[in-house]
Design a protein around this motif. Structure first.
Motif, short mmCIF file in Angstrom:
data_model
loop_
_atom_site.label_atom_id
_atom_site.label_comp_id
_atom_site.label_asym_id
_atom_site.label_seq_id
_atom_site.Cartn_x
_atom_site.Cartn_y
_atom_site.Cartn_z
N GLY A 1 0.84 -1.28 -0.04
CA GLY A 1 -0.09 0.00 0.01
C GLY A 1 1.01 1.28 0.08
O GLY A 1 1.72 1.49 0.89
N SER B 1 -4.06 -4.89 -3.83
CA SER B 1 -3.86 -3.54 -4.06
C SER B 1 -3.27 -3.12 -5.45
O SER B 1 -2.63 -3.72 -6.07
N GLU C 1 -2.30 0.70 -7.28
CA GLU C 1 -2.07 2.14 -6.94
C GLU C 1 -1.90 2.92 -8.18
O GLU C 1 -1.42 2.27 -9.13
N GLU D 1 -6.01 4.62 -4.88
CA GLU D 1 -5.33 3.27 -4.17
C GLU D 1 -6.91 2.43 -4.14
O GLU D 1 -8.01 2.79 -3.51
#
Length: 481
Positions: A185, A328, A330, A343
């Motif tokens: 993250g 995740s 981004e 995100e």
């Protein structure tokens, strides 16, 4: 100065005087040849030569005698010779440097009746959100370390980043061992000192964050890409500990790249992704979060029936599960004084004696500097860095850096038999950077909660379900050194 091992007085040589005598003899000889006819001059010459020969013999005898120490000191020096021991050389390693910062917050709430029934009456207040001291430095030329404690978190102090780094273990990749933020993250890896808003976005609830373990990480020499992979114990307490032989392990990895990097033109485009696998030692998960703000009290001065801490607005409660997988994605971009970051995180939970669960969250925000600064990018970590005003407040005579920002974020913790609620936040922010180490932040958060009665912790009463909202005004003063 250091004294030589054997110092003695040098002997005097009569050679200079001998040369002068011989020169005189030669001159007299020339004169005698010119006046050889005079007997008087001839007698004087022989007499003078005899006298000079006697002087030469006396000088030879004197040169054979060693000079006394008094003569040596008088003739060859006018100042005393001082002997000193050489100064000890200070070791270069290990070294240490003290750093730290604190964040003081004030928060005010305006809840509607349904929101109060769902999450309780949130109390206005002020609190030290973080207060940290750290020692950082080099233990050797290729080993660095950090020992950081927080005096505002539960534990007082609590372990934060406590690790050692070994450089270039495999090619140009470093090895980190200890407790640290796991590589998952973009929001979670951005330093709390450099956040655009008071708190990270709502999806932060899914992150494993700080755990004790080991990681290998690196980046391209041109800083256009980063990579990291870590293995750790899970979950770790506030002192960095975890025990249990029923799992208790986790994995996290992250990869980022810059598709566009034009510092001169002020433009960049960042993409990234991550994966994490969690197998808790207690076979339980609990995802929860406050509305991107926090305030609380640890003392005993709170009125009876009043919650001393801000309750989570969304909360799954304890879920019996074998493991969870996190994914995740981004995306970030910047051009001149404008920048954005976003995100998305998805969590898949393998529930015990129940269906698999899927929870998700996302955020997107943008910021703009009214005073013309740009948001720097940290190419070694793949995150945005700290802001430096063009002219700081003080002797530089400037007004610092002024920034406006806005963010939308959501988290959905309701699926199948779990009713943790759905929360949407809209935040407006104003930041004033007085200098590179001091800033004030102002946030207004409009929080919208969808709480349906079910298996989660949401009260199963008509007053506590349905849509509700809360307006939150928060301020922060921060200084770091």
């Amino acid at each position: 100065m250091a004294c030589p091992p054997n110092a003695s007085a040098p002997s005097r040589s009569p050679m200079l005087l001998v040369r002068m005598v011989l020169f005189t003899i030669a001159a007299l000889a020339v004169c005698s040849n010119a006046s050889a006819q005079s007997s008087l001059i001839e007698e004087d010459l022989y007499s003078e030569l005899a006298r000079m020969q006697q002087q030469i013999d006396e000088l030879k005898n004197a040169s054979m005698q060693p000079a006394s120490l008094d003569d040596f000191a008088t003739s060859y020096t006018t100042e005393p010779i001082v002997c000193r021991e050489p100064k000890p050389v200070k070791p270069k390693f290990p070294n240490a440097r003290l750093t730290g910062f604190f964040q003081a917050d004030a928060v005010y709430f305006d809840q509607d009746a349904t929101n109060i029934a769902a999450v309780g009456d949130a109390q206005d207040g002020a609190d030290f959100r973080r207060a940290r001291l750290a020692a950082v430095g080099q233990a050797w030329d290729n080993i660095s370390y950090q020992l950081e404690m927080d005096f505002a978190f539960p534990g007082r102090p609590s372990f934060m980043d406590v690790w050692l780094d070994i450089e270039d273990v495999i090619l140009s990749n470093n090895l980190r061992i200890g407790q640290f933020r796991q590589p998952f993250g973009m929001d979670g890896l951005t330093s709390v000192k450099e956040m655009t808003f008071l708190e990270r976005g709502l999806p932060f609830a899914f992150l494993p964050f700080r755990q004790i373990g080991a990681a290998m990480y690196g980046n391209q020499k041109d800083e256009l890409a980063t990579w990291a992979i870590a293995g750790f114990r899970y979950p770790t307490d506030v002192y960095g500990g975890n025990v249990g032989d029923n799992g208790g392990y986790g994995l996290a990895t992250r990869l980022t790249g810059l598709l566009i990097n034009r510092p001169d033109a002020g433009g960049l485009l960042h993409i990234g992704g991550g994966f994490s696998f969690l197998d808790p030692s207690n076979d339980q998960f609990q995802f929860r979060n406050q509305p991107e703000v926090f305030v609380g009290e640890e003392g005993g001065g709170v009125l009876a029936g009043t919650n001393p801490k801000l309750s989570p607005f969304v909360n799954t409660g304890e879920i019996d599960a074998n493991n969870a997988s996190l994914f995740s994605a981004e995306l970030a971009a910047a051009h001149g004084s404008f920048y954005t970051q976003s995100e998305f995180i998805y969590a898949h939970v393998d529930q015990i004696n129940g269906p698999s669960l899927g929870f998700s969250g996302a955020y997107a925000y943008c910021g703009y500097f009214l005073t013309g600064e740009t948001r720097p990018y940290n190419g070694k970590a793949g995150v945005y860095g700290s802001v430096t005003p063009r002219k700081s407040v003080g002797e530089e005579g400037g007004i610092g850096a002024w920034e406006i920002a806005t963010r939308y974020s959501y988290i959905d913790l309701t699926d199948e038999n779990i009713n943790g609620g759905r929360l949407n936040n809209i935040t407006a922010g104003l930041n004033w950077y007085l200098n590179p180490h001091t800033k004030f932040q102002f946030n207004y958060i409009y929080s919208m909660l969808d709480a349906q009665a079910g298996a989660g912790p949401i009260p199963d009463t008509p007053a506590g379900v349905g849509d509700s909202s809360a307006g939150i005004f928060a301020m922060r003063a921060q200084v770091d050194f």
